[in-house]
Design a protein around this motif. Structure first.
Motif, PDB file in Angstrom:
ATOM      1  N   LEU A  20     -28.584   0.995 -58.025  1.00  0.00           N
ATOM      2  CA  LEU A  20     -27.711  -0.175 -58.055  1.00  0.00           C
ATOM      3  C   LEU A  20     -28.004  -1.132 -56.907  1.00  0.00           C
ATOM      4  N   ARG A  21     -28.284  -0.599 -55.734  1.00  0.00           N
ATOM      5  CA  ARG A  21     -28.558  -1.450 -54.573  1.00  0.00           C
ATOM      6  C   ARG A  21     -29.799  -2.307 -54.778  1.00  0.00           C
ATOM      7  N   LYS A  22     -30.811  -1.760 -55.425  1.00  0.00           N
ATOM      8  CA  LYS A  22     -32.042  -2.520 -55.662  1.00  0.00           C
ATOM      9  C   LYS A  22     -31.781  -3.734 -56.551  1.00  0.00           C
ATOM     10  N   VAL A  23     -30.939  -3.571 -57.547  1.00  0.00           N
ATOM     11  CA  VAL A  23     -30.695  -4.624 -58.526  1.00  0.00           C
ATOM     12  C   VAL A  23     -29.648  -5.629 -58.044  1.00  0.00           C
ATOM     13  N   ASN A  24     -28.675  -5.163 -57.250  1.00  0.00           N
ATOM     14  CA  ASN A  24     -27.517  -5.982 -56.901  1.00  0.00           C
ATOM     15  C   ASN A  24     -27.436  -6.295 -55.419  1.00  0.00           C
ATOM     16  N   ALA A  25     -28.533  -6.571 -54.777  1.00  0.00           N
ATOM     17  CA  ALA A  25     -28.536  -6.834 -53.342  1.00  0.00           C
ATOM     18  C   ALA A  25     -27.654  -8.042 -53.013  1.00  0.00           C
ATOM     19  N   GLY A  26     -26.794  -7.881 -52.019  1.00  0.00           N
ATOM     20  CA  GLY A  26     -25.958  -8.973 -51.553  1.00  0.00           C
ATOM     21  C   GLY A  26     -24.633  -9.120 -52.279  1.00  0.00           C
ATOM     22  N   ARG A  27     -24.392  -8.335 -53.328  1.00  0.00           N
ATOM     23  CA  ARG A  27     -23.129  -8.430 -54.058  1.00  0.00           C
ATOM     24  C   ARG A  27     -22.133  -7.406 -53.539  1.00  0.00           C
ATOM     25  N   ILE A  28     -20.878  -7.611 -53.865  1.00  0.00           N
ATOM     26  CA  ILE A  28     -19.803  -6.697 -53.480  1.00  0.00           C
ATOM     27  C   ILE A  28     -19.886  -5.447 -54.367  1.00  0.00           C
ATOM     28  N   ARG A  29     -19.663  -4.276 -53.745  1.00  0.00           N
ATOM     29  CA  ARG A  29     -19.734  -3.004 -54.478  1.00  0.00           C
ATOM     30  C   ARG A  29     -18.331  -2.499 -54.764  1.00  0.00           C
ATOM     31  N   VAL A  41     -10.322   3.472 -55.692  1.00  0.00           N
ATOM     32  CA  VAL A  41     -11.400   2.501 -55.821  1.00  0.00           C
ATOM     33  C   VAL A  41     -11.340   1.552 -54.632  1.00  0.00           C
ATOM     34  N   GLN A  42     -12.525   1.111 -54.185  1.00  0.00           N
ATOM     35  CA  GLN A  42     -12.629   0.174 -53.072  1.00  0.00           C
ATOM     36  C   GLN A  42     -13.621  -0.915 -53.420  1.00  0.00           C
ATOM     37  N   LEU A  43     -13.362  -2.113 -52.930  1.00  0.00           N
ATOM     38  CA  LEU A  43     -14.336  -3.202 -52.984  1.00  0.00           C
ATOM     39  C   LEU A  43     -14.938  -3.307 -51.597  1.00  0.00           C
ATOM     40  N   ILE A  44     -16.240  -3.065 -51.499  1.00  0.00           N
ATOM     41  CA  ILE A  44     -16.915  -2.950 -50.211  1.00  0.00           C
ATOM     42  C   ILE A  44     -17.991  -4.023 -50.095  1.00  0.00           C
ATOM     43  N   ASP A  45     -17.986  -4.719 -48.961  1.00  0.00           N
ATOM     44  CA  ASP A  45     -19.052  -5.657 -48.629  1.00  0.00           C
ATOM     45  C   ASP A  45     -20.032  -4.893 -47.749  1.00  0.00           C
ATOM     46  N   ASP A  46     -21.160  -4.476 -48.318  1.00  0.00           N
ATOM     47  CA  ASP A  46     -22.118  -3.650 -47.586  1.00  0.00           C
ATOM     48  C   ASP A  46     -22.839  -4.421 -46.491  1.00  0.00           C
ATOM     49  N   VAL A  47     -22.975  -5.723 -46.658  1.00  0.00           N
ATOM     50  CA  VAL A  47     -23.651  -6.535 -45.647  1.00  0.00           C
ATOM     51  C   VAL A  47     -22.828  -6.571 -44.362  1.00  0.00           C
ATOM     52  N   ALA A  48     -21.517  -6.824 -44.503  1.00  0.00           N
ATOM     53  CA  ALA A  48     -20.629  -6.880 -43.344  1.00  0.00           C
ATOM     54  C   ALA A  48     -20.102  -5.504 -42.960  1.00  0.00           C
ATOM     55  N   GLY A  49     -20.194  -4.543 -43.860  1.00  0.00           N
ATOM     56  CA  GLY A  49     -19.696  -3.201 -43.582  1.00  0.00           C
ATOM     57  C   GLY A  49     -18.186  -3.128 -43.580  1.00  0.00           C
ATOM     58  N   LYS A  50     -17.531  -3.884 -44.487  1.00  0.00           N
ATOM     59  CA  LYS A  50     -16.066  -3.917 -44.514  1.00  0.00           C
ATOM     60  C   LYS A  50     -15.543  -3.677 -45.922  1.00  0.00           C
ATOM     61  N   THR A  51     -14.364  -3.072 -45.978  1.00  0.00           N
ATOM     62  CA  THR A  51     -13.661  -2.902 -47.237  1.00  0.00           C
ATOM     63  C   THR A  51     -12.765  -4.109 -47.444  1.00  0.00           C
ATOM     64  N   LEU A  52     -12.933  -4.804 -48.561  1.00  0.00           N
ATOM     65  CA  LEU A  52     -12.173  -6.016 -48.840  1.00  0.00           C
ATOM     66  C   LEU A  52     -10.852  -5.728 -49.539  1.00  0.00           C
ATOM     67  N   ALA A  53     -10.833  -4.723 -50.418  1.00  0.00           N
ATOM     68  CA  ALA A  53      -9.615  -4.359 -51.137  1.00  0.00           C
ATOM     69  C   ALA A  53      -9.738  -2.907 -51.585  1.00  0.00           C
ATOM     70  N   ALA A  54      -8.592  -2.277 -51.778  1.00  0.00           N
ATOM     71  CA  ALA A  54      -8.583  -0.885 -52.220  1.00  0.00           C
ATOM     72  C   ALA A  54      -7.334  -0.618 -53.048  1.00  0.00           C
ATOM     73  N   ALA A  55      -7.418   0.366 -53.929  1.00  0.00           N
ATOM     74  CA  ALA A  55      -6.270   0.807 -54.723  1.00  0.00           C
ATOM     75  C   ALA A  55      -6.437   2.290 -55.024  1.00  0.00           C
ATOM     76  N   SER A  56      -5.319   2.990 -55.137  1.00  0.00           N
ATOM     77  CA  SER A  56      -5.375   4.429 -55.351  1.00  0.00           C
ATOM     78  C   SER A  56      -4.102   4.915 -56.027  1.00  0.00           C
ATOM     79  N   THR A  57      -4.179   6.073 -56.651  1.00  0.00           N
ATOM     80  CA  THR A  57      -2.983   6.676 -57.233  1.00  0.00           C
ATOM     81  C   THR A  57      -2.086   7.262 -56.149  1.00  0.00           C
ATOM     82  N   LEU A  58      -2.530   7.270 -54.907  1.00  0.00           N
ATOM     83  CA  LEU A  58      -1.701   7.748 -53.801  1.00  0.00           C
ATOM     84  C   LEU A  58      -0.658   6.714 -53.372  1.00  0.00           C
ATOM     85  N   GLU A  59      -0.782   5.488 -53.851  1.00  0.00           N
ATOM     86  CA  GLU A  59       0.164   4.430 -53.496  1.00  0.00           C
ATOM     87  C   GLU A  59       1.432   4.566 -54.334  1.00  0.00           C
ATOM     88  N   LYS A  60       2.569   4.553 -53.666  1.00  0.00           N
ATOM     89  CA  LYS A  60       3.837   4.766 -54.355  1.00  0.00           C
ATOM     90  C   LYS A  60       4.233   3.596 -55.246  1.00  0.00           C
TER      91      LYS A  60
END
Length: 119
Positions: A20-29, A41-60
């Motif tokens: 996936l990294r080879k095909v989608n360089a520079g996009r959000i994962r 699930v997380q939306l991760i910006d691999d270039v900046a090394g930051k998580t932009l958003a997250a969601a989980s079944t652990l959230e009430k």
């Protein structure tokens, strides 16, 4: 058995991610993790090394604490799509990790697509 289940899972996860990294360089994962009891699930910006958003079944506030079924995965998918819009993300690529694309993982992806994410 030469390799343990965990080793085989890690190999599969890295194989999927590297392709996936080879095909989608520079996009959000959009990275999915599934356990027996929860899905997240997380939306991760691999270039900046930051998580932009997250969601989980652990959230009430999602109302599906401790559940890992298709219905819970759909709610998490809808939540991540909504949070992605707030974070300014419209397009990403789907990293299923070492998990098969069916059941809860597929339901999460379908709900995120219905919510407006493009991948």
């Amino acid at each position: 058995m030469a390799n343990s289940k965990r080793d085989l899972f890690q190999k599969r996860r890295q194989r999927v991610r590297n392709k996936l990294r080879k095909v989608n360089a520079g996009r959000i994962r959009m990275s999915v993790h599934r356990s027996n009891k929860n899905i997240s699930v997380q939306l991760i910006d691999d270039v900046a090394g930051k998580t932009l958003a997250a969601a989980s079944t652990l959230e009430k506030d999602l109302g599906v604490v401790g559940k890992n079924n298709v219905e819970a995965a759909s709610k998490v998918g809808a939540a991540i799509a909504e949070r992605a819009k707030k974070a300014g993300v419209e397009e990403c690529y789907f990293d299923r990790g070492g998990f098969l694309f069916h059941g809860g993982v597929k339901a999460l992806a379908d709900a995120a697509r219905e919510g407006g994410l493009k991948f």
